[in-house]
Design a protein around this motif. Sequence first.
Motif, short mmCIF file in Angstrom:
data_model
loop_
_atom_site.label_atom_id
_atom_site.label_comp_id
_atom_site.label_asym_id
_atom_site.label_seq_id
_atom_site.Cartn_x
_atom_site.Cartn_y
_atom_site.Cartn_z
N ARG A 171 -13.55 -3.92 -2.92
CA ARG A 171 -14.18 -3.24 -3.92
C ARG A 171 -15.58 -3.02 -3.65
N GLN A 172 -16.18 -4.17 -2.76
CA GLN A 172 -17.60 -4.28 -2.35
C GLN A 172 -17.77 -3.11 -1.33
N LEU A 173 -16.65 -3.11 -0.52
CA LEU A 173 -17.00 -2.33 0.65
C LEU A 173 -16.41 -0.92 0.40
N ASP A 174 -16.07 -0.72 -0.73
CA ASP A 174 -15.60 0.73 -1.31
C ASP A 174 -14.16 1.07 -0.35
N ARG A 175 -13.33 0.01 -0.02
CA ARG A 175 -12.14 0.25 0.60
C ARG A 175 -11.01 -0.10 -0.30
N LEU A 176 -9.53 0.31 0.28
CA LEU A 176 -8.52 -0.10 -0.71
C LEU A 176 -8.21 -1.69 -0.02
N PRO A 177 -7.75 -2.45 -1.14
CA PRO A 177 -7.02 -3.75 -0.62
C PRO A 177 -6.18 -3.73 0.46
N GLY A 178 -6.42 -4.62 1.43
CA GLY A 178 -5.58 -4.39 2.95
C GLY A 178 -6.03 -3.46 3.87
N ALA A 179 -7.13 -3.06 3.56
CA ALA A 179 -7.74 -2.21 4.44
C ALA A 179 -8.17 -3.13 5.90
N PRO A 180 -8.18 -2.69 7.01
CA PRO A 180 -8.57 -3.69 8.22
C PRO A 180 -10.08 -3.91 8.13
N VAL A 181 -9.95 -5.33 8.59
CA VAL A 181 -11.56 -5.72 8.48
C VAL A 181 -11.53 -6.74 9.56
N LEU A 182 -13.08 -7.08 9.88
CA LEU A 182 -13.47 -7.91 10.90
C LEU A 182 -14.00 -8.97 10.40
N VAL A 183 -13.65 -10.26 10.41
CA VAL A 183 -13.97 -11.52 9.70
C VAL A 183 -14.69 -12.11 10.62
N VAL A 184 -15.98 -12.55 10.26
CA VAL A 184 -16.94 -13.34 11.33
C VAL A 184 -17.33 -14.91 10.40
N THR A 185 -16.67 -15.53 10.99
CA THR A 185 -17.21 -17.16 10.31
C THR A 185 -17.96 -17.80 11.26
N THR A 186 -18.99 -18.42 10.68
CA THR A 186 -20.11 -19.09 11.30
C THR A 186 -20.22 -20.47 10.73
#
Length: 253
Positions: free
Chosen positions: A194-209
Amino acid sequence: MGTTQLEAVQEPKYWHLKTVLNDALDSEFEVGEILPNERDLAARFGVARATLRQALEQLELEGRLQRRRGVGTTVAPPRIGVSVGPSANVWPGAVRDAWSTVGCVEAAAPAPIAALLGTGREEAVHTVRRERVVQGQPVATELLYVPTASVPGLSALLTPAEHGPAVLRELHALDLEGEDRAVELGSARAEDARQLDRLPGAPVLVVTTRYYAQGGVAAASVATYRADTCRLTFGDSGALEVLHDQPDTRRAS
């Protein structure tokens, strides 16, 4: 271009179809143009709709297509070079930080985050939500988790609007001793989508720091970037432009 029937190939049929579709995107469609529906595309290329969906999902993962709410599948613009951060260790919210703080709550962290922080599962942490917008479109959302022990000077009398910025200010009073970072491919959760204006399950890159101070982990962040629009860049030297039509030619921009 007329109907294309796929012949037997060594590679998976959906992968070969992806190559054919990729060529069609270059020759027949403009950025932002809506693709025909799945039934028509499957008939055109002589494949089952399940095969077509696999090819479309792969093209979305590679950033050639976007699924947009209420619109359909469209041709994606070129990826945006998004800097994850300079090579020198800096706290979130530093000068020239491209993120905006949109909220903050104090509650127990999810179990995986508590493990990252080394806190108890019931121990309260400050969770700062931030977002990043590039060229007018949201490209990333972040949750920054800060244990209460890392910001002992934080006032208890803060308004919701003051909470997040105050946590960041308190972090900056600590001497940052280092950080480590991991990047992995993931799928957008409902709230992030919702925050990114995408559909749930859309591909994302997750950066954990993880950020280190006072001999331990002082904070941890999980930033979720849109994989369909972003090329993540690291370091101080600027974005690296990748010339996709000449795979062996790369130059710094």
